[in-house]
Design a protein around this motif. Structure first.
Motif, PDB file in Angstrom:
ATOM      1  N   UNK A 147      20.238  41.172  83.307  1.00  0.00           N
ATOM      2  CA  UNK A 147      19.414  42.381  83.234  1.00  0.00           C
ATOM      3  C   UNK A 147      19.794  43.274  84.408  1.00  0.00           C
ATOM      4  N   UNK A 148      19.088  44.393  84.519  1.00  0.00           N
ATOM      5  CA  UNK A 148      19.347  45.295  85.645  1.00  0.00           C
ATOM      6  C   UNK A 148      20.524  46.218  85.441  1.00  0.00           C
ATOM      7  N   UNK A 149      20.972  46.364  84.195  1.00  0.00           N
ATOM      8  CA  UNK A 149      22.097  47.268  83.912  1.00  0.00           C
ATOM      9  C   UNK A 149      21.577  48.692  83.728  1.00  0.00           C
ATOM     10  N   UNK A 150      22.167  49.617  84.457  1.00  0.00           N
ATOM     11  CA  UNK A 150      21.818  51.031  84.286  1.00  0.00           C
ATOM     12  C   UNK A 150      23.105  51.771  83.944  1.00  0.00           C
ATOM     13  N   UNK A 151      23.087  52.458  82.819  1.00  0.00           N
ATOM     14  CA  UNK A 151      24.276  53.231  82.427  1.00  0.00           C
ATOM     15  C   UNK A 151      23.977  54.722  82.572  1.00  0.00           C
ATOM     16  N   UNK A 152      24.775  55.375  83.416  1.00  0.00           N
ATOM     17  CA  UNK A 152      24.713  56.833  83.547  1.00  0.00           C
ATOM     18  C   UNK A 152      25.723  57.389  82.545  1.00  0.00           C
ATOM     19  N   UNK A 153      25.262  58.208  81.637  1.00  0.00           N
ATOM     20  CA  UNK A 153      26.117  58.643  80.521  1.00  0.00           C
ATOM     21  C   UNK A 153      25.506  59.861  79.860  1.00  0.00           C
ATOM     22  N   UNK A 196      29.444  61.581  74.902  1.00  0.00           N
ATOM     23  CA  UNK A 196      30.629  61.119  75.640  1.00  0.00           C
ATOM     24  C   UNK A 196      31.344  59.973  74.909  1.00  0.00           C
ATOM     25  N   UNK A 197      32.609  60.175  74.513  1.00  0.00           N
ATOM     26  CA  UNK A 197      33.317  59.103  73.804  1.00  0.00           C
ATOM     27  C   UNK A 197      33.585  57.876  74.680  1.00  0.00           C
ATOM     28  N   UNK A 198      33.894  58.100  75.971  1.00  0.00           N
ATOM     29  CA  UNK A 198      34.119  56.936  76.838  1.00  0.00           C
ATOM     30  C   UNK A 198      32.829  56.127  76.989  1.00  0.00           C
ATOM     31  N   UNK A 199      31.696  56.827  77.003  1.00  0.00           N
ATOM     32  CA  UNK A 199      30.412  56.118  77.082  1.00  0.00           C
ATOM     33  C   UNK A 199      30.148  55.325  75.804  1.00  0.00           C
ATOM     34  N   UNK A 202      27.989  49.969  92.104  1.00  0.00           N
ATOM     35  CA  UNK A 202      28.344  51.083  91.220  1.00  0.00           C
ATOM     36  C   UNK A 202      29.760  50.857  90.687  1.00  0.00           C
ATOM     37  N   UNK A 203      29.910  50.960  89.374  1.00  0.00           N
ATOM     38  CA  UNK A 203      31.203  50.732  88.729  1.00  0.00           C
ATOM     39  C   UNK A 203      31.625  52.023  88.016  1.00  0.00           C
ATOM     40  N   UNK A 204      32.789  52.542  88.416  1.00  0.00           N
ATOM     41  CA  UNK A 204      33.313  53.781  87.855  1.00  0.00           C
ATOM     42  C   UNK A 204      34.538  53.471  87.006  1.00  0.00           C
ATOM     43  N   UNK A 205      34.687  54.178  85.911  1.00  0.00           N
ATOM     44  CA  UNK A 205      35.810  54.065  84.971  1.00  0.00           C
ATOM     45  C   UNK A 205      35.535  52.922  83.977  1.00  0.00           C
ATOM     46  N   UNK A 228      28.762  50.438  72.885  1.00  0.00           N
ATOM     47  CA  UNK A 228      29.074  49.451  71.841  1.00  0.00           C
ATOM     48  C   UNK A 228      29.315  48.067  72.450  1.00  0.00           C
ATOM     49  N   UNK A 229      29.924  48.014  73.624  1.00  0.00           N
ATOM     50  CA  UNK A 229      30.125  46.731  74.312  1.00  0.00           C
ATOM     51  C   UNK A 229      28.763  46.088  74.604  1.00  0.00           C
ATOM     52  N   UNK A 230      27.813  46.909  75.058  1.00  0.00           N
ATOM     53  CA  UNK A 230      26.464  46.402  75.334  1.00  0.00           C
ATOM     54  C   UNK A 230      25.822  45.919  74.030  1.00  0.00           C
ATOM     55  N   UNK A 231      26.131  46.616  72.937  1.00  0.00           N
ATOM     56  CA  UNK A 231      25.622  46.193  71.636  1.00  0.00           C
ATOM     57  C   UNK A 231      26.220  44.858  71.199  1.00  0.00           C
ATOM     58  N   UNK A 232      27.536  44.732  71.366  1.00  0.00           N
ATOM     59  CA  UNK A 232      28.192  43.484  70.949  1.00  0.00           C
ATOM     60  C   UNK A 232      27.703  42.287  71.764  1.00  0.00           C
ATOM     61  N   UNK A 233      27.389  42.540  73.012  1.00  0.00           N
ATOM     62  CA  UNK A 233      26.890  41.459  73.882  1.00  0.00           C
ATOM     63  C   UNK A 233      25.389  41.228  73.685  1.00  0.00           C
ATOM     64  N   UNK A 234      24.734  42.150  72.950  1.00  0.00           N
ATOM     65  CA  UNK A 234      23.294  42.015  72.710  1.00  0.00           C
ATOM     66  C   UNK A 234      22.480  42.187  73.980  1.00  0.00           C
ATOM     67  N   UNK A 235      22.884  43.134  74.846  1.00  0.00           N
ATOM     68  CA  UNK A 235      22.249  43.277  76.155  1.00  0.00           C
ATOM     69  C   UNK A 235      21.189  44.385  76.158  1.00  0.00           C
ATOM     70  N   UNK A 236      20.228  44.220  77.044  1.00  0.00           N
ATOM     71  CA  UNK A 236      19.249  45.279  77.317  1.00  0.00           C
ATOM     72  C   UNK A 236      19.766  46.093  78.497  1.00  0.00           C
TER      73      UNK A 236
END
Ligand SMILES: N[C@@H](CCC(=O)N[C@@H](CS)C(=O)NCC(=O)O)C(=O)O
Length: 227
Positions: free
Chosen positions: A2-8, A12-15, A62-65, A20-28
């Motif tokens: 948990x604790x994932x925050x996506x700035x998007x 945005x196509x890169x977002x 913070x993770x960029x790219x 979709x990755x978060x969807x495939x992993x079934x993450x909140x």
């Protein structure tokens, strides 16, 4: 995890790859909608000035790219494993070569309707003119190039439902990004350029059903407090 925050932002196509990755992993995850143009006062203090989207925040990390973001999600949530076979190479191709022909096709069509402040912002970002006339002129060459690259997806689906094999993975998400971007902007043109690619059309429908996991909106201010 948990604790994932996506700035998007939603367009945005890169977002879309990361969602979709978060969807495939079934993450909140928590969603912070960032502005499409500068200034981004609730983002750049976190990133040290990096202004592109998406950015993943986990606490004060913070993770960029997307190459880094997707790898970090894969590392923190390894099951199911999504980076199989040539997935990272497919991701790099989709980000660079396939994206490189998708953009002029879209803006060659929509450039005249693009807001001036967006154009000025992207000129400042790239250091080059946002030349709609040049993109219009290039679109004629870019369309068959786009189709040739989409044909690699069609071939990749000859033996299985997914580019990753029996189950979806990073290669599917990455390749899909450009089709999503084109179809979202110009749905009829996407269908025209995918004419005859029946496996790709069916696959595209399957990828769209993956979803984005469990998304909750929060403010940029709240994300700053978390960091
Ligand atoms: N290499 C970057 C590219 C990200 C990128 O260019 N994103 C676009 C939006 S899809 C962007 O940030 N555009 C400028 C902006 O939004 O300020 C990645 O993989 O994350």
């Amino acid at each position: 995890m948990s604790g994932l925050i996506l700035h998007h932002y939603d367009t945005s196509p890169f977002s879309e790859k990361v969602r979709l990755m978060l969807g495939l992993k079934g993450l909140a995850w928590d969603s912070v909608q960032a502005p499409v143009i500068m200034p981004k006062p609730e983002l750049t203090p976190l990133t040290g000035g990096y202004r592109r989207i998406p950015v993943l925040q986990i606490g004060a990390d913070i993770y960029c790219d997307t190459q880094v973001i997707l790898a970090e999600i894969e590392r923190r949530a390894p099951g199911p494993s999504l980076a199989l076979g040539p997935a990272w190479a497919v991701n790099f191709w989709a980000d660079r070569l396939f994206f490189g022909v998708t953009v002029p096709i879209i803006f060659g069509e929509l450039g005249d309707a693009t807001p001036q402040d967006f154009i000025a912002d992207r000129e400042k970002l790239s250091g080059r003119p946002f030349n709609v006339e040049a993109m219009k002129a290039a679109a004629g060459i870019m369309r068959p190039q786009w189709r040739a690259q989409a044909a690699w997806i069609e071939e990749g689906l000859a033996g299985a439902d997914w580019l990753s094999g029996e189950t979806p993975g990073l290669a599917d998400i990455a390749a899909y990004m450009n089709i999503w971007f084109l179809a979202r902007s110009l749905p009829d043109l996407a269908d025209e350029l995918l004419a005859g690619f029946s496996r790709t059309q069916a696959w595209r429908g399957r990828v769209a059903t993956i979803g984005h996991g469990e998304r909750r909106e929060i403010t940029g201010g709240k994300a700053l407090v978390v960091a």
